[in-house]
Scaffold this motif. Structure first.
Motif, PDB file in Angstrom:
ATOM      1  N   GLY A  96       0.588  -0.986  -0.072  1.00 42.98           N
ATOM      2  CA  GLY A  96       0.325   0.436   0.100  1.00 42.98           C
ATOM      3  C   GLY A  96       1.072   1.783  -0.190  1.00 42.98           C
ATOM      4  N   LEU A  97       1.834   1.072   0.743  1.00 40.78           N
ATOM      5  CA  LEU A  97       3.402   2.588  -0.083  1.00 40.78           C
ATOM      6  C   LEU A  97       3.402   3.011  -0.857  1.00 40.78           C
ATOM      7  N   ALA A  98       3.818   1.321  -1.534  1.00 43.42           N
ATOM      8  CA  ALA A  98       5.068   1.896  -3.060  1.00 43.42           C
ATOM      9  C   ALA A  98       4.155   2.359  -3.686  1.00 43.42           C
ATOM     10  N   ASP A  99       5.090   3.118  -4.458  1.00 41.22           N
ATOM     11  CA  ASP A  99       4.771   3.082  -6.104  1.00 41.22           C
ATOM     12  C   ASP A  99       5.085   2.267  -7.203  1.00 41.22           C
ATOM     13  N   ARG A 100       6.585   2.235  -6.293  1.00 42.21           N
ATOM     14  CA  ARG A 100       7.195   0.565  -7.669  1.00 42.21           C
ATOM     15  C   ARG A 100       6.987  -0.051  -7.391  1.00 42.21           C
ATOM     16  N   ILE A 101       6.925  -1.829  -7.359  1.00 39.92           N
ATOM     17  CA  ILE A 101       8.125  -2.624  -6.472  1.00 39.92           C
ATOM     18  C   ILE A 101       8.527  -3.653  -8.091  1.00 39.92           C
ATOM     19  N   LEU A 102      10.211  -3.614  -7.503  1.00 38.18           N
ATOM     20  CA  LEU A 102      11.183  -4.238  -7.800  1.00 38.18           C
ATOM     21  C   LEU A 102      11.189  -5.711  -8.201  1.00 38.18           C
ATOM     22  N   VAL A 103      11.045  -6.609  -8.434  1.00 34.95           N
ATOM     23  CA  VAL A 103      11.372  -8.122  -8.042  1.00 34.95           C
ATOM     24  C   VAL A 103      12.351  -9.162  -8.865  1.00 34.95           C
ATOM     25  N   PRO A 104      13.360  -9.243  -7.750  1.00 35.25           N
ATOM     26  CA  PRO A 104      14.588  -9.764  -8.251  1.00 35.25           C
ATOM     27  C   PRO A 104      14.558 -11.046  -8.568  1.00 35.25           C
ATOM     28  N   LEU A 105      14.858 -11.905  -9.656  1.00 35.57           N
ATOM     29  CA  LEU A 105      14.551 -13.271 -10.363  1.00 35.57           C
ATOM     30  C   LEU A 105      15.897 -13.799 -10.041  1.00 35.57           C
ATOM     31  N   GLN A 106      16.376 -14.495  -9.567  1.00 36.08           N
ATOM     32  CA  GLN A 106      17.370 -15.560 -10.184  1.00 36.08           C
ATOM     33  C   GLN A 106      17.020 -17.122 -11.098  1.00 36.08           C
ATOM     34  N   PRO A 107      17.569 -17.063 -11.426  1.00 35.12           N
ATOM     35  CA  PRO A 107      17.276 -18.438 -13.227  1.00 35.12           C
ATOM     36  C   PRO A 107      17.453 -19.765 -12.578  1.00 35.12           C
ATOM     37  N   SER A 108      16.291 -19.600 -11.325  1.00 35.30           N
ATOM     38  CA  SER A 108      16.324 -21.636 -10.779  1.00 35.30           C
ATOM     39  C   SER A 108      15.189 -21.765 -10.616  1.00 35.30           C
ATOM     40  N   LEU A 109      14.892 -22.993 -10.976  1.00 34.49           N
ATOM     41  CA  LEU A 109      13.288 -23.720 -10.621  1.00 34.49           C
ATOM     42  C   LEU A 109      12.653 -23.343  -9.693  1.00 34.49           C
ATOM     43  N   PHE A 110      13.055 -23.276  -8.371  1.00 36.64           N
ATOM     44  CA  PHE A 110      12.499 -22.807  -6.642  1.00 36.64           C
ATOM     45  C   PHE A 110      12.311 -21.665  -7.194  1.00 36.64           C
ATOM     46  N   ASP A 111      13.227 -20.693  -8.023  1.00 35.00           N
ATOM     47  CA  ASP A 111      13.543 -18.934  -7.655  1.00 35.00           C
ATOM     48  C   ASP A 111      12.282 -18.889  -8.229  1.00 35.00           C
ATOM     49  N   MET A 112      11.919 -19.380  -9.582  1.00 31.26           N
ATOM     50  CA  MET A 112      11.116 -18.573 -10.544  1.00 31.26           C
ATOM     51  C   MET A 112       9.780 -19.449 -10.330  1.00 31.26           C
ATOM     52  N   GLN A 113       9.681 -20.522  -8.867  1.00 28.61           N
ATOM     53  CA  GLN A 113       7.977 -21.201  -8.197  1.00 28.61           C
ATOM     54  C   GLN A 113       7.983 -19.798  -7.578  1.00 28.61           C
ATOM     55  N   ALA A 114       8.643 -19.805  -6.612  1.00 24.55           N
ATOM     56  CA  ALA A 114       8.108 -18.741  -5.472  1.00 24.55           C
ATOM     57  C   ALA A 114       7.852 -17.086  -5.834  1.00 24.55           C
ATOM     58  N   CYS A 115       8.747 -16.813  -7.013  1.00 26.38           N
ATOM     59  CA  CYS A 115       8.386 -15.371  -7.514  1.00 26.38           C
ATOM     60  C   CYS A 115       6.649 -15.512  -8.976  1.00 26.38           C
ATOM     61  N   HIS A 116       6.899 -16.717  -9.178  1.00 22.32           N
ATOM     62  CA  HIS A 116       4.752 -16.395  -9.726  1.00 22.32           C
ATOM     63  C   HIS A 116       4.399 -17.031  -8.128  1.00 22.32           C
TER      64      HIS A 116
END
Length: 209
Positions: A96-116
């Motif tokens: 609710g405070l944010a104007d921009r949200i930046l999501v860093p993502l590493q190219p690994s299966l577990f990271d991509m699943q959590a990011c999704h």
């Protein structure tokens, strides 16, 4: 006053690296920047304590489980570093405070699943709160020409519309070495980090837009 939230549910995704370098970039742009660290490890706060006093100043901003402290007078931009496992009411408040949200993502299966799942939740919050911060995704520690890079590109397309793809940052020791000295990419000679500055162009444009 723009508030940039750096968030990802996984630990070790590169949130503090991004938050500190974003703060450094904005400070060199002439903005009055405050950097908040909601992570128990306080990596961004420790970085800030190491920052040489002759560089453009960045103010610390306190965050606890219930609220962000009052922003110091004169601050024009706020950068918020967040912990792993960000969810529930805490995520709702920060969203609710944010104007921009930046999501860093590493190219690994577990990271991509959590990011999704995380990106889907952010989209749900935008609808629930009727507050739609710009959402950006950035590949971290990506090695060019690898299968994992191809998988990352395919994954980001699967996330659908409503987020900005901001490119990829390479896997380099520059970030580690600079962090240990309280420095960002913009605090040293551009020739030393030319490749890295080139990779930041899209993100810098997104921050200024």
């Amino acid at each position: 006053m723009p508030v940039i939230l750096v968030a990802n549910p996984k630990g070790g995704a590169g949130k503090s690296t991004l938050a500190t370098n974003i703060a450094g970039f904005l400070a060199w742009q002439g903005h009055a920047v405050a950097l908040g660290d909601a992570d128990v490890q306080q990596s961004s706060r420790q970085w800030l304590a190491q920052r040489p006093t002759q560089l453009p100043p960045i103010l610390p901003l306190d965050i606890d489980d219930r609220q962000v402290a009052r922003v110091p007078k004169g601050v024009s931009h706020v950068v918020l570093d967040t912990p792993a496992g960000l969810h529930g009411k805490r995520l709702e408040r920060l969203h609710g405070l944010a104007d921009r949200i930046l999501v860093p993502l590493q190219p690994s299966l577990f990271d991509m699943q959590a990011c999704h799942a995380f990106v889907l939740r952010l989209k749900e919050l935008a609808a629930e709160q009727r507050h739609r911060p710009r959402l950006g995704l950035l590949g971290m520690r990506v090695r060019q020409g690898t299968l994992s890079q191809q998988q990352l590109q395919q994954f980001r397309l699967s996330l659908g519309e409503g987020l900005d793809w901001l490119g990829e940052l390479r896997d380099t020791q520059h970030y580690v070495q600079l962090a240990a000295r309280g420095l960002s990419l913009w605090d040293i000679s551009p020739g030393q980090v030319e490749k890295d500055l080139q990779q930041w162009q899209a993100l810098c444009g997104w921050l200024k837009s």
